[in-house]
Design a protein around this motif. Structure first.
Motif, mmCIF file in Angstrom:
data_model
loop_
_atom_site.group_PDB
_atom_site.id
_atom_site.type_symbol
_atom_site.label_atom_id
_atom_site.label_comp_id
_atom_site.label_asym_id
_atom_site.label_seq_id
_atom_site.Cartn_x
_atom_site.Cartn_y
_atom_site.Cartn_z
ATOM 1 N N ALA A 34 0.846 -1.197 0.000
ATOM 2 C CA ALA A 34 0.000 0.000 0.000
ATOM 3 C C ALA A 34 0.881 1.247 0.000
ATOM 4 N N ARG A 35 0.501 2.200 -0.843
ATOM 5 C CA ARG A 35 1.284 3.431 -0.908
ATOM 6 C C ARG A 35 0.757 4.433 0.117
ATOM 7 N N ASP A 36 1.542 5.423 0.384
ATOM 8 C CA ASP A 36 1.197 6.424 1.384
ATOM 9 C C ASP A 36 -0.005 7.248 0.898
ATOM 10 N N THR A 37 -0.997 7.415 1.756
ATOM 11 C CA THR A 37 -2.210 8.141 1.370
ATOM 12 C C THR A 37 -2.301 9.508 2.027
ATOM 13 N N ALA A 38 -1.230 9.952 2.680
ATOM 14 C CA ALA A 38 -1.291 11.214 3.420
ATOM 15 C C ALA A 38 -1.609 12.393 2.507
ATOM 16 N N ALA A 39 -0.946 12.471 1.348
ATOM 17 C CA ALA A 39 -1.168 13.597 0.434
ATOM 18 C C ALA A 39 -2.596 13.575 -0.112
ATOM 19 N N LEU A 40 -3.074 12.387 -0.477
ATOM 20 C CA LEU A 40 -4.434 12.259 -1.001
ATOM 21 C C LEU A 40 -5.462 12.605 0.062
ATOM 22 N N ARG A 41 -5.258 12.120 1.290
ATOM 23 C CA ARG A 41 -6.201 12.435 2.373
ATOM 24 C C ARG A 41 -6.233 13.917 2.662
ATOM 25 N N MET A 42 -5.060 14.564 2.603
ATOM 26 C CA MET A 42 -5.004 16.004 2.845
ATOM 27 C C MET A 42 -5.758 16.769 1.745
ATOM 28 N N ARG A 43 -5.599 16.312 0.486
ATOM 29 C CA ARG A 43 -6.296 16.982 -0.625
ATOM 30 C C ARG A 43 -7.804 16.768 -0.521
ATOM 31 N N ILE A 44 -8.240 15.576 -0.117
ATOM 32 C CA ILE A 44 -9.675 15.316 0.069
ATOM 33 C C ILE A 44 -10.231 16.252 1.138
ATOM 34 N N ARG A 45 -9.499 16.403 2.245
ATOM 35 C CA ARG A 45 -9.948 17.286 3.323
ATOM 36 C C ARG A 45 -10.005 18.741 2.866
ATOM 37 N N GLU A 46 -9.032 19.178 2.069
ATOM 38 C CA GLU A 46 -9.027 20.555 1.558
ATOM 39 C C GLU A 46 -10.243 20.820 0.681
ATOM 40 N N ILE A 47 -10.530 19.885 -0.222
ATOM 41 C CA ILE A 47 -11.697 20.059 -1.108
ATOM 42 C C ILE A 47 -12.979 20.066 -0.288
ATOM 43 N N ALA A 48 -13.081 19.162 0.692
ATOM 44 C CA ALA A 48 -14.294 19.072 1.519
ATOM 45 C C ALA A 48 -14.498 20.348 2.332
ATOM 46 N N LEU A 85 -11.322 6.607 2.092
ATOM 47 C CA LEU A 85 -10.515 7.663 2.715
ATOM 48 C C LEU A 85 -11.391 8.807 3.219
ATOM 49 N N TYR A 86 -12.446 9.106 2.472
ATOM 50 C CA TYR A 86 -13.404 10.146 2.865
ATOM 51 C C TYR A 86 -14.029 9.798 4.218
ATOM 52 N N ARG A 87 -14.423 8.524 4.371
ATOM 53 C CA ARG A 87 -15.023 8.082 5.633
ATOM 54 C C ARG A 87 -13.973 8.022 6.753
ATOM 55 N N LEU A 88 -12.738 7.601 6.429
ATOM 56 C CA LEU A 88 -11.677 7.563 7.438
ATOM 57 C C LEU A 88 -11.352 8.957 7.974
#
Length: 139
Positions: free
Chosen positions: A29-43, A73-76
């Protein structure tokens, strides 16, 4: 179990009914920190966007992740669509206490009658029927 009981990995895996390869397997599994941060920014920027609309925006930005992954990731992140605040209904005017009927089969009712003037202007009138019974009024 391996560290706690001071047994070999091989024996611990056998007791837990696992293959040795399971113990040594490295996660891909690759690191999801950047993606999670971008999801939070958009939300935060667009609170009415759910995970599907965020997924569409991420695809347009070049992210190759699938919809199910974005949803997970959105739910996490603990995100959810902000519910719209419903407008409070205006309270109707207080018309006073409802008079109690004095005899059997008597009812009080209020009704609005819609009508139109000769000029074409519409109006509404509140009519009150103060007494109704199946018997003709005695006079």
């Amino acid at each position: 179990m391996h560290e706690h009981f001071q047994v070999s990995v091989r024996r611990a895996c056998r007791l837990a009914r696992l293959r040795n390869a399971t113990w040594y397997r490295k996660s891909l599994a690759r690191d999801t920190a950047a993606l999670r941060m971008r999801i939070r920014e958009i939300a935060q920027a667009r609170p009415r966007f759910g995970y599907e609309r965020i997924w569409i925006m991420l695809r347009r930005e070049g992210w190759k992740d699938g919809r199910n992954r974005i949803h997970r990731l959105y739910r996490l992140e603990g995100l959810q669509v902000r519910m719209r605040r419903r407008r409070t209904k205006r309270l109707s005017l207080h018309r006073g206490a409802v008079p109690k009927p004095v005899a059997a089969n008597q009812y009080w009712s209020m009704d609005f009658v819609h009508d139109q003037l000769a000029t074409g202007r519409k109006f509404r009138v509140l009519t009150v029927i103060d007494q109704w019974s199946g018997n003709p009024p005695s006079g």
